[in-house]
Enzyme design. Structure first.
Site, PDB file in Angstrom:
ATOM      1  N   ARG A 138      -6.514   2.178  17.631  1.00  0.00           N
ATOM      2  CA  ARG A 138      -6.198   0.764  17.410  1.00  0.00           C
ATOM      3  C   ARG A 138      -5.720   0.067  18.687  1.00  0.00           C
ATOM      4  O   ARG A 138      -5.810  -1.170  18.779  1.00  0.00           O
ATOM      5  CB  ARG A 138      -5.145   0.687  16.319  1.00  0.00           C
TER       6      ARG A 138
ATOM      7  N   ASP B 204       1.922  -1.251  11.840  1.00  0.00           N
ATOM      8  CA  ASP B 204       0.582  -1.694  11.425  1.00  0.00           C
ATOM      9  C   ASP B 204       0.287  -3.142  11.823  1.00  0.00           C
ATOM     10  O   ASP B 204      -0.810  -3.641  11.558  1.00  0.00           O
ATOM     11  CB  ASP B 204       0.436  -1.550   9.902  1.00  0.00           C
TER      12      ASP B 204
ATOM     13  N   LYS C  11       0.833  -1.209   0.000  1.00  0.00           N
ATOM     14  CA  LYS C  11       0.000   0.000   0.000  1.00  0.00           C
ATOM     15  C   LYS C  11       0.865   1.256   0.000  1.00  0.00           C
ATOM     16  O   LYS C  11       0.614   2.191  -0.764  1.00  0.00           O
ATOM     17  CB  LYS C  11      -0.930  -0.041   1.228  1.00  0.00           C
TER      18      LYS C  11
ATOM     19  N   GLY D 217      -5.140   7.722   5.581  1.00  0.00           N
ATOM     20  CA  GLY D 217      -4.259   8.711   6.199  1.00  0.00           C
ATOM     21  C   GLY D 217      -3.022   8.964   5.355  1.00  0.00           C
ATOM     22  O   GLY D 217      -2.551  10.100   5.240  1.00  0.00           O
TER      23      GLY D 217
HETATM   24  C1  S3P Z   1       2.599   4.730   6.242  1.00  0.00           C
HETATM   25  C2  S3P Z   1       3.123   5.107   7.444  1.00  0.00           C
HETATM   26  C3  S3P Z   1       2.576   4.671   8.749  1.00  0.00           C
HETATM   27  C4  S3P Z   1       1.652   3.472   8.598  1.00  0.00           C
HETATM   28  C5  S3P Z   1       0.695   3.623   7.443  1.00  0.00           C
HETATM   29  C6  S3P Z   1       1.475   3.797   6.144  1.00  0.00           C
HETATM   30  C7  S3P Z   1       3.211   5.251   5.006  1.00  0.00           C
HETATM   31  O1  S3P Z   1       1.845   5.739   9.312  1.00  0.00           O
HETATM   32  O2  S3P Z   1       0.919   3.251   9.768  1.00  0.00           O
HETATM   33  O3  S3P Z   1      -0.147   2.506   7.329  1.00  0.00           O
HETATM   34  O4  S3P Z   1       2.923   4.724   3.914  1.00  0.00           O
HETATM   35  O5  S3P Z   1       4.025   6.191   5.098  1.00  0.00           O
HETATM   36  P1  S3P Z   1       2.539   6.881  10.246  1.00  0.00           P
HETATM   37  O6  S3P Z   1       3.438   7.688   9.397  1.00  0.00           O
HETATM   38  O7  S3P Z   1       1.382   7.693  10.776  1.00  0.00           O
HETATM   39  O8  S3P Z   1       3.254   6.112  11.303  1.00  0.00           O
END
Ligand code: S3P
Length: 446
Positions: free
Chosen positions: A357, A326, A28, A101
């Site tokens: 979570r 995650d 992802k 996010g």
């Molecule tokens: C991600 C960073 C992480 C992770 C998210 C994907 C990314 O979040 O939890 O699923 O692709 O940069 P945080 O930067 O908030 O830790």
């Protein structure tokens, strides 16, 4: 997500072991970045193995709304004709980033250094998540933001006309915030510098280099200092997206828990900043072997061979959190079936994921008969050495990983586990239930 009725599901102990070989959907994090960097590059970017989950489709739609030409040629095969650094166009409508996010925060970085006006929103989960962590550093490049109370979406962004380079020390370990700052710095003259207190996933740094930017990384204590030279000419590139290690964690733990199981999970990304779960499961006594290790598209990849076996509780240090951020819900499920207590330390960041979570994971276990405690920011799971009773109804709270973790738990418990809404699984792992059932799982309508 569409507003269809919640998709309730039951997961029960299957009559036999899980067996076979499988591939999980594309990573992802890398999929979002491939679309975004492709849109900021000159020429064509060809992507294979793109995750076609809801989150990434939101990013594809946003890049189109900003003027990039994004084409789907076949399953996982996409092309992006980019507009060059600083070349994106003002979107005509609100950008809806759904549940993601990563999409929202990285996009905020891109928009901050484009001379345009944009409004961003998301679903109820994303509208509850903190954006101040990007608003604050990105404002320093000259962008202006107006958001709801507490820095929540919807948010209006007036990008900087003449963006300034950024120099920022992250207060929390967050690859999203780091990437937002780097993306803003792309369209500013001179050097943008980010210091992270702990090393987090470095897919942005790797991919920026792959597209022709000058990025240097030097260690600084447990963290790193990243420097980017602004206004490079990014050139379209080929990106082969590896299987998502976070998605692989669900069949992986399922195989550990269901008696007699053996699975081969092929082509999983093994970036060392993503493999904390593998280290932890090895300490717990799991039999996981990496075969066929190779480099694909600049990222380490391998096949995971995993077999059922007993697990023991361990103490998971806080320093490991960024490399498995995650994976805590599914680790907690493994811990619930282990002998002894597993203490997972330093999980404050879990409170601001797709759900709270930390609370959602504790609730998912408690309702299924597991002894669990939250002490400050630590999660303690007391495993009895036998699978827990099950029989609980798990509230997913719009969180794909809570839904998948609960369904995996149900493969081991005496009584089935019910999940109130599995629809959000589509954000990261389309076809999860069909895939698990093809391996011998027993998940179906409630
Ligand atoms: C991600 C960073 C992480 C992770 C998210 C994907 C990314 O979040 O939890 O699923 O692709 O940069 P945080 O930067 O908030 O830790």
């Amino acid at each position: 997500m569409d507003a269809a009725a919640p998709r309730k599901m039951l997961s029960r102990r299957p009559p036999g072991p899980l067996a076979g070989a499988l591939a999980v959907p594309g990573d992802k994090s890398i999929s979002h970045r491939a679309l975004m960097f492709g849109a900021l590059a000159v020429g064509e970017t060809r992507i294979t193995g793109l995750l076609e989950g809801e989150d990434v489709l939101r990013t594809a739609a946003a890049m189109r709304a900003l003027g990039a030409v994004v084409t789907r040629d076949g399953p996982g095969a996409w092309r992006v004709a980019g507009r060059g650094v600083g070349g994106l166009a003002e979107p005509a409508d609100v950008l809806d980033m759904g549940n993601s996010g990563t999409a929202a925060r990285l996009l905020a970085g891109i928009l901050a250094s484009h001379d345009l006006f944009a409004v961003m929103t998301g679903d109820a989960s994303l509208r509850g998540r903190p954006m101040r962590r990007v608003i604050e550093p990105l404002s320093a490049c000259g962008a202006r933001f107006a958001a709801r109370a507490g820095g929540r979406l919807p948010m209006a962004i007036e990008g900087a006309k003449d963006p300034l380079p950024l120099d920022y020390r992250l207060p929390v370990a967050s690859a999203q915030v780091k990437s937002a700052v780097l993306l803003a710095g792309l369209n500013a003259p001179g050097e943008t510098r980010v210091e992270e207190p702990e090393a987090t996933r470095d897919h942005s740094e790797n991919m920026l280099r792959h597209f022709g930017a000058s990025v240097t990384v030097e260690p600084a204590g447990r963290g790193r200092i990243i420097r980017l030279i602004g206004q490079p000419e990014l050139r379209g590139a080929d990106v082969a997206v590896p299987g998502d290690p976070s998605s692989a964690s669900f069949p992986l733990v399922a195989a550990l828990l269901v008696a007699g199981s053996r699975l081969v999970i092929e082509g999983v990304g093994l970036n060392p900043l993503r493999t904390g779960l593998l280290a932890t499961l090895a300490e717990m006594g799991a039999a996981i072997e990496i075969t066929n290790a190779r480099l694909a598209g600049g990222e380490p990849v391998g096949d995971l061979v995993v077999a059922h076996g007993p697990l023991r509780g361990v103490d998971v240090p806080a320093e490991r959190a960024p490399s498995m951020i995650d994976e805590y819900p599914i680790l907690a499920v493994a811990a619930a079936c282990a002998t002894g207590t597993t203490r997972m330390r330093g999980l404050k960041e879990l409170r601001v994921k797709e759900s709270d979570r930390l609370a959602a994971t504790a609730a998912l276990l408690a309702v299924n008969g597991v002894a669990v405690e939250i002490i400050d920011d630590d999660l303690l799971v007391h495993g009895s050495g036998a699978p827990p009773a099950g029989g609980g109804l798990v509230a997913t709270q719009m969180d794909h990983r809570i839904a998948m973790s609960a369904l995996v738990l149900g493969l081991a418990t005496a009584a089935p586990v019910m999940v109130d809404d599995t629809g959000f699984i589509e954000t990261s792992f389309p076809g999860f239930i069909g895939l698990m059932n093809a391996l011998g799982g027993a998940m179906g309508p409630a």
